[in-house]
Design an enzyme around this catalytic site. Structure first.
Site, mmCIF file in Angstrom:
data_model
loop_
_atom_site.group_PDB
_atom_site.id
_atom_site.type_symbol
_atom_site.label_atom_id
_atom_site.label_comp_id
_atom_site.label_asym_id
_atom_site.label_seq_id
_atom_site.Cartn_x
_atom_site.Cartn_y
_atom_site.Cartn_z
ATOM 1 N N PHE A 93 8.728 98.691 -50.993
ATOM 2 C CA PHE A 93 7.512 98.028 -51.472
ATOM 3 C C PHE A 93 7.266 98.305 -52.951
ATOM 4 C CE2 PHE A 93 6.943 98.236 -46.862
ATOM 5 C CZ PHE A 93 6.561 96.929 -46.583
ATOM 6 N N CYS A 121 3.521 96.913 -53.970
ATOM 7 C CA CYS A 121 3.033 95.841 -53.106
ATOM 8 C C CYS A 121 1.596 96.093 -52.641
ATOM 9 C CB CYS A 121 3.946 95.721 -51.892
ATOM 10 S SG CYS A 121 3.474 94.377 -50.804
ATOM 11 N N THR A 165 8.929 87.717 -47.646
ATOM 12 C CA THR A 165 9.612 89.004 -47.459
ATOM 13 C C THR A 165 9.426 89.553 -46.041
ATOM 14 O OG1 THR A 165 7.663 89.882 -48.532
ATOM 15 C CG2 THR A 165 9.664 89.802 -49.834
HETATM 16 MN MN1 MNH Z 1 4.747 92.454 -51.596
HETATM 17 C C1 MNH Z 1 4.537 93.282 -54.899
HETATM 18 C C2 MNH Z 1 7.806 93.972 -51.400
HETATM 19 C C3 MNH Z 1 4.831 91.838 -48.223
HETATM 20 C C4 MNH Z 1 1.871 90.607 -51.851
HETATM 21 N N1 MNH Z 1 5.946 93.437 -52.901
HETATM 22 C C5 MNH Z 1 5.656 93.704 -54.227
HETATM 23 C C6 MNH Z 1 6.722 94.493 -54.791
HETATM 24 C C7 MNH Z 1 7.650 94.668 -53.800
HETATM 25 C C8 MNH Z 1 7.157 94.009 -52.620
HETATM 26 C C9 MNH Z 1 8.973 95.410 -53.930
HETATM 27 C C10 MNH Z 1 6.811 95.005 -56.231
HETATM 28 C C11 MNH Z 1 7.640 94.091 -57.093
HETATM 29 C C12 MNH Z 1 7.846 94.571 -58.511
HETATM 30 O O1 MNH Z 1 7.708 95.744 -58.819
HETATM 31 O O2 MNH Z 1 8.173 93.717 -59.347
HETATM 32 N N2 MNH Z 1 6.104 92.785 -50.094
HETATM 33 C C13 MNH Z 1 7.285 93.442 -50.230
HETATM 34 C C14 MNH Z 1 7.939 93.497 -48.931
HETATM 35 C C15 MNH Z 1 7.089 92.900 -48.034
HETATM 36 C C16 MNH Z 1 5.921 92.458 -48.780
HETATM 37 C C17 MNH Z 1 9.303 94.117 -48.673
HETATM 38 C C18 MNH Z 1 7.220 92.686 -46.556
HETATM 39 C C19 MNH Z 1 8.049 93.319 -45.771
HETATM 40 N N3 MNH Z 1 3.576 91.386 -50.266
HETATM 41 C C20 MNH Z 1 3.727 91.350 -48.911
HETATM 42 C C21 MNH Z 1 2.597 90.698 -48.313
HETATM 43 C C22 MNH Z 1 1.753 90.342 -49.352
HETATM 44 C C23 MNH Z 1 2.379 90.777 -50.571
HETATM 45 C C24 MNH Z 1 2.400 90.458 -46.831
HETATM 46 C C25 MNH Z 1 0.415 89.646 -49.307
HETATM 47 C C26 MNH Z 1 -0.295 89.421 -48.237
HETATM 48 N N4 MNH Z 1 3.474 91.993 -53.101
HETATM 49 C C27 MNH Z 1 2.350 91.205 -52.993
HETATM 50 C C28 MNH Z 1 1.717 91.098 -54.285
HETATM 51 C C29 MNH Z 1 2.470 91.886 -55.171
HETATM 52 C C30 MNH Z 1 3.570 92.449 -54.390
HETATM 53 C C31 MNH Z 1 0.469 90.291 -54.583
HETATM 54 C C32 MNH Z 1 2.178 92.153 -56.643
HETATM 55 C C33 MNH Z 1 1.220 93.323 -56.744
HETATM 56 C C34 MNH Z 1 0.856 93.695 -58.167
HETATM 57 O O3 MNH Z 1 1.724 93.669 -59.036
HETATM 58 O O4 MNH Z 1 -0.301 94.036 -58.371
#
Ligand code: MNH
Length: 455
Positions: A393, A400, A266
């Site tokens: 996020f 996130c 992402t």
């Molecule tokens: Mn990320 C959950 C968007 C970068 C690790 N992330 C989510 C969700 C979104 C999201 C939206 C929730 C999804 C849902 O409700 O089903 N994340 C992003 C975006 C970026 C991003 C737009 C960058 C820009 N994410 C990252 C990075 C990491 C990461 C960098 C790790 C280093 N994300 C996660 C994890 C989850 C998550 C792990 C799940 C968290 C949980 O449910 O506890």
């Protein structure tokens, strides 16, 4: 109870399938929902999906007392890849909270400070490659190199060697195919599915490629030991802050796959869209560059210099408004309830929030929501908007966990690109967005040229 609108011309059996684009479900949803208002449905065979895109209804959905994350659609399908890893876990699974609490410290301010030098090291590899580029570079491919290397090294002490490879790392190739496969979960026609997503055997092979790699990474760390307090270190050695309970080996593998994928895919897209919009709006690129020159000058940024790039951050915020690279999330009712005073839901019923539509709600963003304008994120403008208007996020306890990681990495990388290069982009390029659960500009290239003053 009020009927939920849908496009005219819904057919028996297949429903709204005609005109739907299976390769680009998000963009297909945006077209289908255009003009239908804050809530609409699409139906494919027996499956009717409700989409909620208006600020008032989304504000209700984000109320954690009434709704929670729904593991649905593509995310459910991803459990074949990531099992009960954080992203794909059901909140009720004990491993969700256990892993959440153990891994949270990896995203503290103190941890971010430690990742900074790694992020900088990887950014230098990008500039080394771009300094010597003889032709146009594929932006999404290079942003993926950058973000994969960053999460590999910062989270796991592992080098994918992305900048030494002409082709994407095999993990990335397998991952993209596996994500596409999951995205087509609702395609009920096996031959269509196969044509678009490949075979089940291919999918198994892709999952094995990913699993084998993370097993190798975990094995190497177990062998070499070490005190690293990175993600992998926490997973292998840390117990729950209250109970002392540790993650089991299967869950550790699921988390490793989850973080390598979620930790780069992402962020890569977000950087690519930001650079796309900057090349389309030279006056905004100038503004971003003036900020970088004023705040960083010719120097490499220290940790604390990154968050000072307020305008560069707004460019990223605005890019993620128009094209939030994780383009939606699902919510489910915690009990029988009525959404918006009109739409009854049973406990467990779910809806999808297509973020690019929420992020264009004209009642929030004004008459020209398509306009790219980073000033929408000036603090005074943000204060005037409803709290739930902007959710790239996600929301609530399942939002996130990597947000700060992503933002530090992205502002740092975009700052460095703007500091060092002028960009020549093909003026004829028209934004084309590839979907593999996440969004990326496809076929977008630039020629980076070192600026006079930066040499
Ligand atoms: Mn990320 C959950 C968007 C970068 C690790 N992330 C989510 C969700 C979104 C999201 C939206 C929730 C999804 C849902 O409700 O089903 N994340 C992003 C975006 C970026 C991003 C737009 C960058 C820009 N994410 C990252 C990075 C990491 C990461 C960098 C790790 C280093 N994300 C996660 C994890 C989850 C998550 C792990 C799940 C968290 C949980 O449910 O506890």
């Amino acid at each position: 109870t009020t009927a939920i609108p849908h496009r005219p011309g819904r057919l028996p059996v297949v429903g709204d399938l005609l005109g739907a684009s299976l390769r680009t479900p998000l963009q297909s949803t945006m077209r289908a929902g255009a003009g239908l208002g804050p809530i609409f449905t699409r139906k494919f065979f027996g499956l009717e999906i409700v989409f909620v895109a208006g600020i008032d209804l989304v504000t209700e959905l984000n109320d954690e007392t009434r709704f929670g994350k729904h593991v649905g659609l593509g995310v459910e399908r991803l459990r074949a890849v990531a099992g009960d890893g954080l992203f794909t876990a059901h909140t009720r699974e004990p491993n969700w909270r256990l892993a959440h609490d153990i891994l949270q410290p990896a995203f503290s301010a103190e941890s971010m400070r430690r990742y900074h030098s790694t992020m900088l090291e990887v950014a230098r590899e990008l500039t080394a490659a771009w300094d010597h580029a003889t032709g146009p570079v594929d932006v999404a491919a290079d942003m993926t190199r950058l973000t994969l290397e960053t999460i590999g090294r910062a989270g796991f002490g592992y080098r994918f060697g992305s900048f030494e490879r002409a082709e994407p790392h095999p993990f990335v190739t397998a991952m993209i195919r596996a994500l596409r496969y999951a995205q087509l979960e609702n395609v009920k026609l096996p031959f269509v599915r196969r044509a678009l997503a490949g075979s089940a055997a291919q999918n198994q092979a892709d999952i094995a490629t990913m699993t084998n790699l993370v097993d190798e990474v975990i094995e190497a760390r177990r062998r070499e030991g070490g005190e690293a307090r990175d993600l992998l270190g926490l997973m292998l050695t840390e117990g729950h802050p209250e109970t002392g309970e540790q993650l089991d080996p299967v869950n550790i593998r699921n988390q490793a796959i989850t973080f390598v994928v979620a930790g780069h895919e992402t962020t890569s897209g977000a950087l690519s869209f930001a650079l796309y919009y900057l090349t389309r709006h030279p006056e905004l690129l100038e503004k971003a560059r003036a900020e970088v020159d004023a705040v960083w000058g010719d120097r490499e940024p220290a940790f604390g210099d990154v968050a000072k790039l307020r305008y560069v951050r707004r460019v990223l915020d605005e890019a993620m408004r128009l094209w939030p690279t994780a383009p939606g999330y699902s919510r489910e009712a915690r009990e029988d309830l009525v959404l918006g005073g009109k739409y009854p839901m049973r406990k467990g019923d779910s809806v999808i929030v297509p973020l690019p539509m929420l992020h264009r709600d004209p009642t929030v963003w004004g008459p020209d929501p398509e306009k790219f304008d980073p000033d929408r994120f000036e603090p005074a403008a943000v204060r005037k908007r409803p709290a739930q208007a902007y959710k790239p996020f996600g929301t609530g306890e399942r939002a996130c966990i990597g947000r700060q990681f992503a933002l530090h990495e992205a502002v740092l990388a975009l700052g460095i690109m703007v500091q060092r290069y002028d960009f020549e982009a093909d003026p004829a390029y028209e934004l084309k967005i590839a979907e593999s659960l996440t969004l990326k500009p496809s076929g977008f290239t630039v020629r980076p040229r070192i600026r006079e003053r930066a040499t």
